[in-house]
Design an enzyme around this catalytic site. Structure first.
Site, PDB file in Angstrom:
ATOM      1  N   TYR A  15     -34.828  29.116   1.424  1.00  0.00           N
ATOM      2  CA  TYR A  15     -34.089  29.552   0.230  1.00  0.00           C
ATOM      3  C   TYR A  15     -33.003  30.551   0.636  1.00  0.00           C
ATOM      4  CZ  TYR A  15     -33.456  29.963  -4.814  1.00  0.00           C
ATOM      5  OH  TYR A  15     -32.946  29.907  -6.094  1.00  0.00           O
ATOM      6  N   LYS A  20     -30.477  35.452  -6.083  1.00  0.00           N
ATOM      7  CA  LYS A  20     -31.388  35.558  -7.234  1.00  0.00           C
ATOM      8  C   LYS A  20     -31.881  36.994  -7.419  1.00  0.00           C
ATOM      9  CE  LYS A  20     -31.424  31.224  -8.660  1.00  0.00           C
ATOM     10  NZ  LYS A  20     -30.562  30.832  -9.804  1.00  0.00           N
TER      11      LYS A  20
END
Ligand code: NAD
Ligand code: IMJ
Length: 258
Positions: free
Chosen positions: A158, A165
């Protein structure tokens, strides 16, 4: 009761019928909201046709191009909302992007350009939307974004999206604090893995989904409809006391330690 009749809701992030934003748009429509759809335009106009055909059954009263990397397009989108609707009640931020190279291999190999692009599209865009919401939600409203566990814990590959995020989730809090006095609520939904365009392009996503199915309390992944229902709740008066929060819609996966 949950009723969004008379509410103007602008939804971003629909690319196809698997998009989380499509699940959200359908549930907002079901609750009676008046919809506007903003799509990412491409050179050949194919995205426009595709998203227009898909969303036609929801009778959107606004259909607008918006690439968040272009301030002019963002400003034009909010200007069109003001002109057509006067006020905005609900704004759905459901978009993210990082270069494919950044979503594999060592995090320390993230380039400056890759970092900038991921944070610009995936996190700075919520700041732009917060500014628009502040100006247009004159009777209060709800701004909602989509996030992922990889912003608070390390999820393989990720990488820079996790950093984006983390920034996005902190923006939820700063915007909630700033916009609260105008009765504008700002929240995030942290969704478990769902097979969409953005996740299917990732190597090993199926294995990650199987892992969730084995570990999560509900022993399954979540659907776009379930995220859409939680989004509809957060954008409704039923959630009138909720702001600055991240709601996990992940079959309970995130509570597990082993
Ligand atoms: P998706 O590919 O259907 O949606 C991503 C959207 O981002 C697309 O509609 C695309 O057009 C838009 N986008 C990309 N760059 C843009 C730009 N410059 N300007 C405007 N729009 C742009 O995939 P999705 O999984 O539905 O993703 C939606 C959101 O949900 C993202 O924020 C993603 O991080 C988040 N999320 C996804 C999952 C998952 O497993 N699919 C889990 C948790 C959170
Ligand atoms: C994305 C990368 C690595 C692991 C991942 C994901 N897991 C999940 C996702 C486990 C669930 C999907 N996700 C939560 C995202 O936010 C995806 C964002 C994304 C996806 C792509 C793929 C295609 C591309 N750029 C992208 N940028 C962001 O070129």
């Amino acid at each position: 009761m949950l009723n969004l009749t008379g509410k103007n809701a602008l939804v971003t992030g629909i690319a196809n019928n698997r998009s989380i934003a499509w699940g959200i748009a359908q549930q907002l429509h079901k609750a009676g909201a008046n919809l506007g759809i903003a799509y990412l335009p491409d050179d050949r106009g194919r995205a426009e046709t595709k998203v227009q055909e898909l969303t036609e059954p929801l009778n959107p009263s606004l259909f607008l191009p918006c690439n968040v990397q272009d301030d002019g397009q963002v400003d034009a989108m909010f200007a069109a909302v003001k002109e057509k609707w006067g006020k905005l009640d609900i704004l759905i931020h459901c978009l993210a992007f990082a270069g494919k190279d950044e979503l594999t291999g060592d995090f320390s190999n993230t380039t400056r350009a890759g970092y900038d692009r991921a944070l610009e599209i995936s996190a700075f865009s919520l700041v732009q939307f917060g500014r628009g919401a502040k100006a247009l939600m004159t009777e209060g409203g709800s701004l909602l974004t989509l996030t992922y566990l990889g912003g608070v814990r390390v999820v393989p590959n990720y990488n820079v999206m996790g950093v984006a995020k983390a920034a996005l989730e902190m923006e939820v809090r700063y915007l909630a604090a700033e916009l609260g006095p105008q009765n504008i609520r700002v929240n995030g939904i942290s969704a478990g893995p769902i097979r969409t365009l953005a996740s299917s392009a990732i190597g090993g996503i199926l294995d990650m989904i199987h892992h969730v199915e084995a570990i999560a309390p509900l022993r399954r992944t979540v659907t776009q409809t379930e995220v859409g229902n939680a989004a509809t709740f957060l954008c409704s008066d039923l959630a009138s006391g909720v702001t600055g929060q991240i709601l996990y819609v992940d079959s309970g996966y995130s509570i597990m330690g082993m």
